[in-house]
Design an enzyme around this catalytic site. Structure first.
Site, short mmCIF file in Angstrom:
data_model
loop_
_atom_site.label_atom_id
_atom_site.label_comp_id
_atom_site.label_asym_id
_atom_site.label_seq_id
_atom_site.Cartn_x
_atom_site.Cartn_y
_atom_site.Cartn_z
N SER A 163 33.64 -9.05 -5.95
CA SER A 163 33.75 -9.02 -4.49
C SER A 163 35.06 -8.34 -4.12
O SER A 163 36.08 -8.52 -4.79
CB SER A 163 33.72 -10.44 -3.92
N ARG A 188 -8.98 19.93 3.74
CA ARG A 188 -7.53 20.03 3.60
C ARG A 188 -6.88 19.18 4.68
O ARG A 188 -7.17 19.31 5.86
CB ARG A 188 -7.05 21.48 3.75
#
Length: 464
Positions: free
Chosen positions: A276, A315
Site C-alpha cells: 500500500s 454481410r
C-alpha cells in the site's frame, strides 16, 4: 492493437502481442500468401505470381498506422491492406499484381486473420490452465483432511475439507479447458467465400483452393462460408467468458479467505507485491483483484458478441465490426486473470492452524446439525431440534462451547443420560473427523479430474 494503460495492467504482454496491430496485419498477409500459393497449385495463376506475392507479404514492409487510418475511411482494414500489397507487388511483377486477393473478399482476410490470432490466444489460455489445474490438483490432494469453515450466505455453516473446496475451484477450470478444445475444433476454420460466400470467381476450382489454403494455414475447412453465420465463433467466445467467470469465483473465495480477520490464505508477498502507498501493514490480494476485474468486464464482452449475431443477409453492417472490436477483450481479460492466479497459487500460503482457530472461535456451533442428527436417533427429530436450538442459545449467551453445554444437559436429564454416548457425542465436535464426508466426495471427484487432466495434457496444443 493498442491497449490503454489500465487494460495492460489487467492482462499480459503475451496476450497483447497476439492481438497487436502488427500481429493481425501479418496474419492477414499470411492469408493472402496462402491464397496465392493455393491458387498457383491449382493452376489459377502462375507460380511466379504466387512467389512475387509471397515475397512482400511481410507486415514490416508497410505503414500499419496509415493502413488503419485508411481502413476507417474505406470501411474495412482489408481494403487499404490489399491496395498496398497490390502496389508493392506491382513494383516487381505487374502481372502478379493483377492476381492479388483474386476471388476473395475483405471479410475472408480479416476473419481468417482473427482465427489465426485466436488459435495463438487459445494456446496461451491452455498453457495457463495446464499450470493452474496442475497446481490446484496437487493442493487438493494434500488438503483432503484439512478442516476449514464452509460458509453459506457469507456466514459460517459447517466444517468441510479445504481439499473439497479446492476441488470445487478445480473442476470448472478442467471443464473449461475441455470445452475450449471442443469449441475450437469447430470454430477455428478458414473463412473463404468470396464476395457473397459462393466462391464464384474461382468457379469449380474454388473448393479445391479452399482445401489447399486451409491445409497451408493448418485450419479446418468450413462446410461453407460463415460470413454471417457466427454461431460456432460466438460459442467459442462465450466459453472464454465462462472461463473468466470461473476464475472470478475462485478469486472471490481467495480474497475473502485472505481478509485480515479471516487470514486462512495469503497471496505471496515481497518485492512490492500487494503493498500500500499509505499503509505499510497492508498485504493486498492483487491476483484476486485482477481476476475479479476480468470477471467484472467479461459479461459485457459476451453480451456484445450475442448482440452482434443478427447480421444482415450476406454481410453484416456494423454488427460484424462490433464483434471484431469486442473479441480481443475476452482473451485479454481471461489471460490476465489466469496468469494472476497462477502467480498467486505458485506461492499461496495456506494457514491450517488459522482455519482451526476460526472453527474453534465459533464455540462448536457449526457442529449443531451433526449433533442434532445423532440425538434424533435417541429422542426423535422434533425434540432433538428443539434441544439444539436451546443449547445453541445458551452457548452463545454464556460464551461457552456447545459441546460442554450439551454434555451438561445430557448429564442432567435421566432420559438422555442413559441413552446418549457422551464419548461419541464429543467426537462429533472433532474438526478433522467432520471433514470425512467432504474428503470422500473430493477423493472420488479428484480421481475423475486427474484422468481428465492427463488426457488433456496429452494433446497440449491448438496447432495442427
Amino acid at each position: 492493437m493498442s491497449v490503454s494503460i489500465f487494460d495492460s495492467f489487467l492482462t499480459t504482454t503475451d496476450m497483447i502481442a497476439v492481438f497487436d496491430d502488427t500481429a493481425i496485419v501479418q496474419a492477414m498477409f499470411r492469408f493472402e500468401q496462402a491464397l496465392s500459393q493455393a491458387q498457383a497449385d491449382e493452376g489459377l495463376l502462375p507460380p511466379t505470381a504466387a512467389r512475387a506475392i509471397a515475397a512482400v507479404c511481410n507486415a514490416q514492409l508497410y505503414d500499419i498506422p496509415a493502413i488503419i487510418t485508411a481502413g476507417r475511411r474505406a470501411g474495412s482494414l482489408a481494403i487499404p491492406l490489399v491496395k498496398e500489397l497490390t502496389k508493392t507487388v506491382a513494383l516487381y511483377d505487374a502481372e502478379a499484381a493483377t492476381k492479388v486477393h483474386w476471388g476473395s473478399t475483405s471479410q475472408d482476410v480479416i476473419d481468417t486473420a482473427m482465427v489465426l490470432a485466436t488459435r495463438d490466444a487459445l494456446q496461451l489460455l491452455d498453457d495457463g490452465l495446464f499450470d493452474l489445474t496442475g497446481r490446484l490438483l496437487q493442493l487438493a490432494e494434500q488438503h483432503l483432511a484439512t478442516p476449514v469453515l464452509a460458509r453459506t450466505l457469507m456466514q459460517p455453516a459447517q466444517v468441510t475439507s479445504f481439499g473439497f473446496k479446492l476441488t470445487g475451484w478445480l473442476a470448472p477450470l478442467v471443464r473449461s479447458r475441455a470445452r475450449l478444445r471442443e469449441c475450437a475444433a469447430r470454430a477455428l476454420q478458414l473463412q473463404l467465400g468470396g464476395a457473397v460466400g459462393t466462391l464464384a470467381v474461382m468457379g469449380e476450382q474454388g473448393p479445391a483452393v479452399a482445401n489447399r489454403v486451409a491445409a497451408i494455414l493448418g485450419l479446418k475447412v468450413a462446410d461453407a462460408a460463415w460470413h454471417t453465420q457466427r454461431d460456432e465463433w460466438v460459442r467459442l467466445g462465450l466459453e472464454v467468458a465462462v472461463l473468466s467467470g470461473s476464475l472470478g469465483k475462485l478469486a472471490t473465495d481467495l480474497s475473502l479467505m485472505a481478509q485480515g480477520e479471516v487470514a486462512e490464505l495469503a497471496e505471496p508477498s515481497g518485492n512490492g507485491r500487494g503493498g500500500s502507498s499509505a499503509m505499510p501493514h497492508k498485504r493486498n490480494p492483487v491476483s484476486a483483484m485482477i481476476a475479479l476485474a476480468a470477471a467484472t468486464r467479461t459479461p459485457q464482452h459476451g453480451a456484445a458478441l450475442l448482440a452482434s449475431m443478427g447480421q444482415q443477409h450476406e454481410r453484416g453492417l456494423g454488427n460484424w465490426q462490433a464483434e471484431l472490436a469486442e473479441w480481443p477483450g475476452l482473451f485479454l481479460s481471461a489471460h490476465g486473470a489466469l496468469q494472476a492466479l497462477n502467480d498467486a497459487f505458485l506461492g499461496l500460503q495456506i494457514d491450517g492452524s488459522r482455519m482451526l482457530r476460526n472453527i474453534d472461535a465459533l464455540q462448536g456451533l457449526v457442529f449443531a446439525e451433526a449433533t442434532s442428527a445423532y440425538l434424533a436417533g435417541v429422542i426423535g427429530r422434533p425434540k432433538s431440534h428443539e434441544l439444539l436450538e436451546k443449547m445453541t442459545d445458551v452457548a452463545i449467551s454464556t460464551q461457552r462451547h456447545l459441546a460442554d453445554v450439551l454434555t451438561e444437559a445430557v448429564q442432567a436429564d435421566p432420559a438422555l443420560r442413559d441413552h446418549v454416548d457422551l464419548m461419541h457425542l464429543r467426537t462429533l465436535f472433532d474438526p478433522v473427523a467432520a471433514t470425512a464426508p467432504a474428503h470422500r466426495l473430493a477423493q472420488q471427484q479428484l480421481q475423475s479430474l486427474r484422468s481428465d487432466i492427463a488426457a488433456l495434457n496429452l494433446a497440449h496444443t491448438f496447432h495442427q
